[in-house]
Design a protein around this motif. Structure first.
Motif, short mmCIF file in Angstrom:
data_model
loop_
_atom_site.label_atom_id
_atom_site.label_comp_id
_atom_site.label_asym_id
_atom_site.label_seq_id
_atom_site.Cartn_x
_atom_site.Cartn_y
_atom_site.Cartn_z
N MET A 75 54.53 43.91 -15.10
CA MET A 75 54.34 45.23 -14.49
C MET A 75 55.36 45.49 -13.40
O MET A 75 55.20 46.42 -12.60
CB MET A 75 52.92 45.36 -13.94
CG MET A 75 51.87 45.54 -15.01
SD MET A 75 52.17 47.03 -15.98
CE MET A 75 52.15 46.31 -17.60
N SER A 88 46.12 47.11 -16.34
CA SER A 88 47.50 47.18 -16.85
C SER A 88 47.79 45.94 -17.70
O SER A 88 48.59 46.00 -18.65
CB SER A 88 48.50 47.23 -15.70
OG SER A 88 48.23 48.33 -14.87
N GLN A 138 47.21 46.64 -21.20
CA GLN A 138 48.30 47.42 -21.80
C GLN A 138 49.53 46.55 -22.05
O GLN A 138 50.25 46.75 -23.03
CB GLN A 138 48.64 48.60 -20.89
CG GLN A 138 47.60 49.70 -20.99
CD GLN A 138 47.36 50.38 -19.66
OE1 GLN A 138 47.06 49.71 -18.68
NE2 GLN A 138 47.49 51.68 -19.63
N MET A 193 51.48 46.29 -25.54
CA MET A 193 52.94 46.46 -25.73
C MET A 193 53.57 45.20 -26.36
O MET A 193 54.56 45.29 -27.06
CB MET A 193 53.61 46.78 -24.40
CG MET A 193 53.30 48.19 -23.93
SD MET A 193 54.23 48.67 -22.46
CE MET A 193 53.33 47.84 -21.19
N GLN A 232 37.91 50.29 -13.98
CA GLN A 232 39.07 51.14 -14.15
C GLN A 232 39.14 51.67 -15.55
O GLN A 232 38.67 51.02 -16.49
CB GLN A 232 40.32 50.26 -13.94
CG GLN A 232 41.10 50.55 -12.71
CD GLN A 232 42.49 49.97 -12.81
OE1 GLN A 232 42.73 49.01 -13.53
NE2 GLN A 232 43.40 50.56 -12.08
N GLU A 285 42.55 52.74 -17.48
CA GLU A 285 43.98 53.01 -17.44
C GLU A 285 44.40 53.56 -18.80
O GLU A 285 43.80 53.24 -19.83
CB GLU A 285 44.76 51.71 -17.16
CG GLU A 285 44.78 51.37 -15.69
CD GLU A 285 46.01 50.55 -15.28
OE1 GLU A 285 47.01 50.56 -16.03
OE2 GLU A 285 45.94 49.91 -14.22
N PHE A 320 54.54 53.55 -7.32
CA PHE A 320 53.98 52.35 -7.93
C PHE A 320 55.16 51.58 -8.51
O PHE A 320 56.11 52.21 -9.00
CB PHE A 320 52.99 52.68 -9.07
CG PHE A 320 51.83 53.54 -8.63
CD1 PHE A 320 50.82 53.03 -7.84
CD2 PHE A 320 51.76 54.88 -9.02
CE1 PHE A 320 49.75 53.83 -7.44
CE2 PHE A 320 50.71 55.68 -8.63
CZ PHE A 320 49.70 55.16 -7.83
N PHE A 322 55.37 50.03 -11.20
CA PHE A 322 55.43 50.08 -12.67
C PHE A 322 55.71 51.47 -13.23
O PHE A 322 55.78 51.65 -14.45
CB PHE A 322 54.16 49.50 -13.30
CG PHE A 322 52.93 49.64 -12.43
CD1 PHE A 322 52.51 48.57 -11.63
CD2 PHE A 322 52.20 50.82 -12.40
CE1 PHE A 322 51.38 48.69 -10.82
CE2 PHE A 322 51.06 50.93 -11.61
CZ PHE A 322 50.65 49.86 -10.81
N THR A 323 55.82 52.47 -12.37
CA THR A 323 56.15 53.82 -12.86
C THR A 323 57.25 54.44 -12.01
O THR A 323 57.38 54.16 -10.83
CB THR A 323 54.90 54.75 -12.82
OG1 THR A 323 54.26 54.62 -11.55
CG2 THR A 323 53.93 54.42 -13.93
N GLY A 326 46.07 57.69 -9.98
CA GLY A 326 47.51 57.46 -9.84
C GLY A 326 48.15 57.50 -11.22
O GLY A 326 47.52 57.15 -12.22
N SER A 327 49.42 57.92 -11.27
CA SER A 327 50.06 58.08 -12.58
C SER A 327 51.58 58.04 -12.44
O SER A 327 52.11 57.99 -11.33
CB SER A 327 49.64 59.42 -13.18
OG SER A 327 50.12 60.48 -12.35
N ALA A 352 51.82 56.75 -17.87
CA ALA A 352 50.66 55.87 -17.67
C ALA A 352 49.87 56.39 -16.48
O ALA A 352 50.40 57.11 -15.64
CB ALA A 352 51.11 54.43 -17.43
N PHE A 353 48.62 56.02 -16.47
CA PHE A 353 47.76 56.44 -15.34
C PHE A 353 46.65 55.42 -15.17
O PHE A 353 46.36 54.63 -16.09
CB PHE A 353 47.17 57.84 -15.58
CG PHE A 353 46.41 57.96 -16.87
CD1 PHE A 353 47.06 58.37 -18.03
CD2 PHE A 353 45.05 57.64 -16.94
CE1 PHE A 353 46.37 58.47 -19.23
CE2 PHE A 353 44.35 57.75 -18.14
CZ PHE A 353 45.02 58.16 -19.29
N GLY A 354 46.07 55.43 -13.98
CA GLY A 354 44.95 54.53 -13.72
C GLY A 354 43.97 55.20 -12.79
O GLY A 354 44.38 55.88 -11.84
C1 2NL Z 1 45.66 53.68 -9.44
C2 2NL Z 1 46.99 53.72 -10.06
C3 2NL Z 1 48.13 53.38 -12.08
C4 2NL Z 1 49.37 52.75 -14.02
C5 2NL Z 1 48.25 52.63 -13.23
C6 2NL Z 1 50.51 51.57 -15.83
C7 2NL Z 1 50.35 50.75 -16.92
C8 2NL Z 1 51.46 50.39 -17.63
C9 2NL Z 1 52.68 50.80 -17.29
C10 2NL Z 1 52.78 51.60 -16.18
CL1 2NL Z 1 51.27 49.37 -18.96
N1 2NL Z 1 51.73 51.97 -15.47
N2 2NL Z 1 49.41 51.95 -15.14
C11 2NL Z 1 50.35 53.64 -13.68
C12 2NL Z 1 50.24 54.38 -12.54
C13 2NL Z 1 49.13 54.27 -11.72
O1 2NL Z 1 47.01 53.22 -11.35
O2 2NL Z 1 45.49 54.18 -8.37
N3 2NL Z 1 44.67 53.11 -10.12
C14 2NL Z 1 43.34 53.03 -9.63
#
Ligand code: 2NL
Length: 355
Positions: A151, A185, A188, A192, A223, A225, A263, A265-266, A297-298, A320-322
């Motif tokens: 990530m 994540s 995910q 992948m 969560q 995601e 983040f 990862f994004t 978050g995204s 992606a989002f969570g």
């Molecule tokens: C939050 C924020 C997030 C992601 C989760 C994600 C997963 C992959 C790749 C990239 Cl495999 N991103 N997940 C992306 C952005 C935000 O969560 O506040 N969660 C409670």
């Protein structure tokens, strides 16, 4: 003289009848077998009632009427006693005698309820399924790579610290660390690893963080995601997907806004707010008088993350989002203390009966 003999005999028979009657009155029968023994002894074809009735032939004609009455009364007494014993020994009849009406409907049993987090997770999953997202699940105990490395979280990222994450096993030079996943994540990452784009999954599940438990923080939460990777996936797709989600979740009136965020990862990343569901945007304690509450978050999947799984970032893009299930449930049902979700207080749980 002959007359005197009859009288003497009749006196004896009447005495015998009285003796049998008190014997029958004292007869106790707790079981159907004992009741049957009574029937055979007194009312059977070779029973005592029959044998007394047989005395009729010795009675002089002028006394037959009176004697007949005595015998009939004796027979009726035996039959009545038999019926009483029979109903006392049969359990259902015993209950009927005790005033229980078995035809009444049963007492209602208290029905349980679905846990609010299960209800809300179900609603979330169902909305994304309608958009074509598949559900993926994975292990809660993860290795370093699937949770952090893949990530794009660098070795020195604070989330990796012992203070923030529960480690099951520390890593060494040739052994990866094992930990309780801090986000889904990692699921995910496993998708992948094993699937090629197009990928469209959501990953609901429990995650762990080393936090002091309070109304606003817990050492575990839930969560959902989401991840969508294909050719030409854009930030506009991200916005519309998440806007559709909150409209389905909270109603068509809901408003959204995106704020730039970060983040690892994004890139770019954004947090999404919705108009406060308590005061409809007017300003209250829940939204700290801003009219907006943060819900997720995204961002666009970081090219490094795609490369980690051999997905060409020149050809494919993804968003992606969570989000936290507790958070969505809190906004939808006004749950003001995170601890309520895991205390199993039925007074709390019962309130979700009608949901
Ligand atoms: C939050 C924020 C997030 C992601 C989760 C994600 C997963 C992959 C790749 C990239 Cl495999 N991103 N997940 C992306 C952005 C935000 O969560 O506040 N969660 C409670």
């Amino acid at each position: 003289m002959a007359q005197a003999v009859y009288l003497w005999e009749m006196e004896q028979i009447l005495q015998q009848i009285e003796a049998y009657k008190s014997e029958m009155a004292a007869f106790e029968a707790a079981t159907p077998d004992a009741v049957e023994a009574f029937r055979i002894k007194y009312l059977g074809t070779k029973g005592l009632v029959k044998s007394v009735l047989g005395e009729m032939k010795n009675v002089p004609p002028d006394q037959r009427k009176d004697f007949g009455q005595v015998l009939n009364e004796f027979k009726a007494f035996a039959e009545a006693r038999y019926e009483v014993l029979q109903s006392a020994a049969a359990p259902v009849n015993a209950a009927a005698n005790a005033g229980i009406d078995w035809s009444l409907p049963a007492d209602p049993t208290e029905l349980g309820t679905r846990h609010p987090l299960s209800i809300v997770r179900g609603q979330m999953v169902s909305i994304f399924r309608r958009l074509g997202f598949a559900v993926a699940e994975g292990p809660e105990i993860e290795d370093d790579w699937h949770n952090f490395g893949a990530m794009n979280l660098p070795e020195d990222h604070p989330a990796r610290d012992m203070q923030d994450t529960f480690y099951v096993k520390e890593g060494s030079e040739n052994q990866s660390a094992w930990l309780l996943r801090t986000h889904t994540s990692s699921v995910q990452a496993r998708v992948m690893e094993t699937q090629k784009p197009p990928i469209r999954v959501i990953c609901p599940g429990r995650v762990y963080r080393n936090e002091t438990i309070s109304a606003r923080a817990h050492c575990f939460f839930h969560q959902v995601e989401g991840l969508y990777i294909d050719e030409n996936v854009s930030f506009a797709d991200l916005k519309q997907t998440l806007y559709f989600f909150v409209q389905e979740m909270f109603g068509k009136e809901v408003k959204v806004r995106f704020r730039p965020s970060y983040f690892p990862f994004t890139e770019p990343s954004a947090e999404m707010d919705i108009s406060c569901q308590i005061c409809a945007g007017k300003g209250c304690n829940i939204c700290k008088h801003t009219g907006w509450v943060e819900i997720l978050g995204s961002g666009m999947v970081h090219p490094k993350v795609l490369e980690n799984f051999g997905i060409d970032p020149e050809k494919y893009t993804g968003f992606a989002f969570g989000m936290g299930v507790e958070r969505i449930a809190q906004l939808k049902y006004q749950v003001n203390d995170l601890r309520l979700y895991s205390q199993n207080d039925v007074r709390f749980l019962q309130q979700f009966k009608s949901v």
